[in-house]
Design a protein around this motif. Sequence first.
Motif, PDB file in Angstrom:
ATOM      1  N   HIS A 120      39.774  34.414  50.933  1.00 26.07           N
ATOM      2  CA  HIS A 120      40.711  35.215  50.149  1.00 26.07           C
ATOM      3  C   HIS A 120      39.906  36.190  49.297  1.00 26.07           C
ATOM      4  O   HIS A 120      39.732  37.336  49.682  1.00 26.07           O
ATOM      5  CB  HIS A 120      41.595  34.327  49.281  1.00 26.07           C
ATOM      6  N   ALA A 122      37.107  34.686  47.244  1.00 28.55           N
ATOM      7  CA  ALA A 122      36.003  33.909  46.672  1.00 28.55           C
ATOM      8  C   ALA A 122      34.640  34.295  47.232  1.00 28.55           C
ATOM      9  O   ALA A 122      33.619  33.892  46.695  1.00 28.55           O
ATOM     10  CB  ALA A 122      36.252  32.420  46.882  1.00 28.55           C
ATOM     11  N   VAL A 139      27.457  30.258  44.587  1.00 28.00           N
ATOM     12  CA  VAL A 139      28.787  30.762  44.255  1.00 28.00           C
ATOM     13  C   VAL A 139      28.731  32.276  44.386  1.00 28.00           C
ATOM     14  O   VAL A 139      27.801  32.913  43.900  1.00 28.00           O
ATOM     15  CB  VAL A 139      29.205  30.359  42.824  1.00 28.00           C
ATOM     16  N   PHE A 140      29.704  32.835  45.059  1.00 28.02           N
ATOM     17  CA  PHE A 140      29.667  34.272  45.324  1.00 28.02           C
ATOM     18  C   PHE A 140      30.449  35.050  44.275  1.00 28.02           C
ATOM     19  O   PHE A 140      31.313  34.502  43.591  1.00 28.02           O
ATOM     20  CB  PHE A 140      30.246  34.566  46.715  1.00 28.02           C
ATOM     21  N   LYS A 142      33.263  37.286  42.903  1.00 35.29           N
ATOM     22  CA  LYS A 142      34.673  37.452  43.306  1.00 35.29           C
ATOM     23  C   LYS A 142      34.894  38.850  43.871  1.00 35.29           C
ATOM     24  O   LYS A 142      34.294  39.810  43.388  1.00 35.29           O
ATOM     25  CB  LYS A 142      35.574  37.283  42.076  1.00 35.29           C
TER      26      LYS A 142
ATOM     27  N   ARG B  96      38.768  27.967  44.532  1.00 37.04           N
ATOM     28  CA  ARG B  96      38.605  29.356  44.080  1.00 37.04           C
ATOM     29  C   ARG B  96      39.767  30.217  44.580  1.00 37.04           C
ATOM     30  O   ARG B  96      40.126  31.196  43.946  1.00 37.04           O
ATOM     31  CB  ARG B  96      37.256  29.910  44.527  1.00 37.04           C
ATOM     32  N   ASN B  97      40.365  29.806  45.699  1.00 36.43           N
ATOM     33  CA  ASN B  97      41.519  30.552  46.210  1.00 36.43           C
ATOM     34  C   ASN B  97      42.786  30.317  45.374  1.00 36.43           C
ATOM     35  O   ASN B  97      43.764  31.034  45.533  1.00 36.43           O
ATOM     36  CB  ASN B  97      41.791  30.174  47.676  1.00 36.43           C
ATOM     37  N   SER B 131      31.592  24.248  44.161  1.00 32.29           N
ATOM     38  CA  SER B 131      30.932  24.879  45.303  1.00 32.29           C
ATOM     39  C   SER B 131      31.416  26.312  45.436  1.00 32.29           C
ATOM     40  O   SER B 131      32.149  26.803  44.582  1.00 32.29           O
ATOM     41  CB  SER B 131      31.260  24.113  46.587  1.00 32.29           C
ATOM     42  N   TYR B 132      31.012  26.961  46.523  1.00 32.46           N
ATOM     43  CA  TYR B 132      31.483  28.316  46.783  1.00 32.46           C
ATOM     44  C   TYR B 132      33.011  28.376  46.849  1.00 32.46           C
ATOM     45  O   TYR B 132      33.613  29.421  46.646  1.00 32.46           O
ATOM     46  CB  TYR B 132      30.888  28.844  48.097  1.00 32.46           C
ATOM     47  N   ALA B 133      33.630  27.218  47.164  1.00 30.19           N
ATOM     48  CA  ALA B 133      35.074  27.186  47.372  1.00 30.19           C
ATOM     49  C   ALA B 133      35.832  26.495  46.245  1.00 30.19           C
ATOM     50  O   ALA B 133      37.046  26.633  46.149  1.00 30.19           O
ATOM     51  CB  ALA B 133      35.384  26.488  48.695  1.00 30.19           C
TER      52      ALA B 133
END
Lengths: 514, 174
Positions: A120, A122, A139-140, A142, B96-97, B131-133
Amino acid sequence: MAFDSLPLKLTELPGAVPAWQGLASAADLPDICQAVKNQGGRLAALWGTDEQDREQGYALHLALAKPEGMLWLRAALPAGELQYPDLSSIFYAAGRMQRAARDLLGIDADAADRRPWLRHAAWPDTEYPLRRNVAAATVFEKCTDDYRFVSVIGDGVHEIPVGPVHAGTIEPGHFRFSIVGEKVLRLEERLGYTHKGVDKRFRGMPFTEGAKLAGRISGDSTVAYAWAYCMALESIAAVAPPARALWLRALLLERERIANHLGDLGSLGNDGGLAFGLAQFTRLKEDVLRLNHRLFGHRYLMDRIVPGGVACDLDRSALDAIERECDALELEVRLLRDIYDDHSGLQDRFLTCGRLTPNTASKLGVIGLAGRASSQAWDLRAQAQPAPYNLLDTHMKTHKNGDVAARVILRFDEIFESLRLIRAVIERIAPGEIAAPLLSVAADKSGLGWVEGWRGESVVALESGADGRIRSCHAHDPSWQNWPALAFAVFNNIVPDFPLINKSFNLSYSGCDL
Amino acid sequence: MYQLLKQIATVGIKTEAPPQADEALRVVSQRLKREILGMFAGSLAIRHVDAGSCNGCELEIHMLNNPYYNIEGLGIKFVASPRHADLLLVTGPVSRNMELALKRTFDAMPAPKLVVAVGDCGCSGGIFGESYASCGRVGNVIAVDVAVPGCPPTPTALLQGILTAISSGRHGGA
């Protein structure tokens, strides 16, 4: 053997279900898939892995199912290659799985629909979190979410966006209805909101911890997933759980099915305007959960299935309590079924509502309970029969109408069948060990788990790494196949019937958002 | 209809006594005045948000409505919009979504408002962690008043958490 007509060299995987593994080149996949489809087979799962630590490229994995068994096909893409042929024109369900694989790994099917699915905002579309060179803690930044829905244009057509936060206590997802008047012309689903990075989380996890994570892929199917995971691990370790453990696993799985079906029948009554149904069925469900807690120590049976066997045993008085419960449930559910059947208001809501024809269901590859309610005769317990179902003679229940009423009838029928199976288990279970030790698990081996949960089949594909840790693990929920069917089932129905139709499918979000 | 009425009469009333508030579940000392809490205690509207849960906690939240716990009998009801809600019940590690949707839901609630984080994941991120998610625990995204551990927490534990949030507690002078 189920797949021996294919031009492939197959290796049989040891374990509880008939399963084979084979290698293929990506270019051959369409022909192989078409051949399997022509033979009555279907796509069970599609996912990707990063093999660059083995000095290879990425690999695409397919699980192809036939009633007699499953084929795990692995197509290694050459180093640097990201493209593979689109399979969604052969297996409809492949579309979203291909999009998910692209979001996570960057491997790309040459398909018409290349919109993101799990991604989406993230992480950007230049990053692929499942790649091995991405550290677990990364962690990327946004980014913006500019998902393009398909718009329906015409006189009087308008859109209703719903979600991700829904009006009721359910999981998050977005539904975009294009409607004219009250009628649904098109429903577009957008999921991925509960994506928690499960595939990445599995990587490097100790095997025992992995069983717990598997049990939390979809909380309502914790038994099915934990069993599928353990089945895969036991295949790798070449360990067969003791007979008593298998009987207890079947008992747990059928109790999970009964609890979920009871809850759904209550909610379906409620959504149909009969609050009495919710009160009665949730009362029965609570009774089942309380007995679970008393006998097994957990209301939803989480972490009761462990690698090698089960973590709980039952004495004679416990088995007697379950038998008494079966007798009570049988009477109560029959009585409630008569009340549902005789309630003209409820039947008016159920009958012909949200119809998924057998033809459409077949084209979409719909499975599990929703599939069986539309004549799709897939029930692992009656077909490939993983032990102990090979000793149980499960009667598969099907219906041809494919409407809400059919999915209600199927739930009633399956409760009675589960009660029958539980009684059969209690009759046959003998004293013995409840777990076998997993002494050493060799690295770089593959194992497959395949279990018919209450919603449909749970598939777990596991690869072992060194030091008792997971190299990769992918879990597949039947909702992948069935979500697209919901969009077909609501077509031409009125918007207010959507909650009822949706509930009659009761698909998982978390299970396929992963 | 006869069968239906007979069934209601035969089953009778199953509702059990509710649990007491449990101060151990409180994350921050009570922010709201006693008079306001008094009003909530008479009629509390809850909005639930699944911010990334496995659906396990949702099953137990559903069960709060069954006849044994009969949460509506205590004047507590689940509402369809955050704009009608006094308390936000949040499950899951926050994916994160779902981060933005959770914040927007919280912002849409009128003040004064309370937040109860539900389950091991809501309390700590659980087995999914950060985490990344996943953003991990609910407290990483919005302020939490009461956290209810458990995987999933039982309906009794949930009820206890909700009742703790609306009780004035040590610092509220009750």
